[in-house]
Scaffold this active site. Structure first.
Site, PDB file in Angstrom:
ATOM      1  CB  THR A   1     -50.978  14.205  -7.646  1.00  0.00           C
ATOM      2  OG1 THR A   1     -51.831  13.790  -8.503  1.00  0.00           O
ATOM      3  CG2 THR A   1     -50.264  13.159  -6.553  1.00  0.00           C
ATOM      4  CB  ALA A   2     -49.113  18.325  -4.366  1.00  0.00           C
TER       5      ALA A   2
ATOM      6  CG  HIS B   1     -44.253  22.000 -11.794  1.00  0.00           C
ATOM      7  ND1 HIS B   1     -44.480  21.045 -12.460  1.00  0.00           N
ATOM      8  CD2 HIS B   1     -45.692  22.647 -11.451  1.00  0.00           C
ATOM      9  CE1 HIS B   1     -46.057  20.888 -12.882  1.00  0.00           C
ATOM     10  NE2 HIS B   1     -46.487  21.757 -12.212  1.00  0.00           N
TER      11      HIS B   1
END
Length: 194
Positions: free
Chosen positions: A40-41, A78
């Protein structure tokens, strides 16, 4: 796709960072680290800065690569989302903040799926089991946080709790219409070929 178990960022998401404050436009044709081309990043970066030259770097090594000048910027995920300032990096763009402000939607970060060939009954049982597991974690939060910190790559309890709440929230129990709208926006994005 299950309605429960998904991770959505409401007002936060992957963060594009650099050694110093700069604009997204300044990264055109520059090397930008991503945690993988099918993440997704990476999708969010391609949507907002399609002309960046992406370089795959292990997600936990992106801050070092940016600081070392191996890349101009990087999309962090994260724990780094909570520690990048302490590491000497500057935020260029938080994709979750952008989506919240511009689109009024949460950013889909991950979701759970179950194979259709398992059949409706087993698929439903998986969904119920996942939901019960999440509810149990909510009901026993301190114990769940202690368990999760084993995998937290150096986060203290306070940051660990913040991190868990970022990824496990009301949309994790049921993505509902807001989560589905966020997924639709992500899927409908017009993107260059990968």
């Amino acid at each position: 796709m299950l309605a429960c178990g998904a991770s959505f960022g409401s007002g936060y998401g992957p963060v594009l960072v650099a050694r110093e404050a700069r604009s997204v436009a300044s990264l055109r044709a520059k090397r930008v680290a991503i945690p993988g081309r099918l993440t997704t990043a990476a999708l969010l970066l391609r949507t907002e800065c399609p002309d960046a030259e992406t370089v795959e770097v292990m997600f936990d090594d992106i801050p070092r690569a940016v600081l070392a000048g191996e890349v101009e910027a990087g999309v962090i995920i994260h724990e780094s989302q909570l520690t990048y300032r302490e590491e000497g990096l500057a935020k260029v763009l938080d994709f979750g903040e952008l989506w919240q402000t511009r689109d009024h939607l949460p950013v889909p970060l991950g979701l759970d799926v179950v194979r259709r060939d398992l059949g409706a009954s087993l698929m439903r049982a998986c969904s119920v089991g996942f939901r019960r597991s999440i509810e149990a974690a909510f009901a026993h939060e301190d114990e769940a946080i202690r368990y999760a910190l084993q995998f937290g790559r150096g986060l203290d309890t306070a940051k660990g709790k913040t991190f868990v709440h970022m990824y496990v929230n009301d949309l994790t129990l049921d993505m509902g219409p807001r989560g589905r709208a966020g997924l639709k926006l992500l899927y409908d994005a017009r993107l260059p070929a990968v």
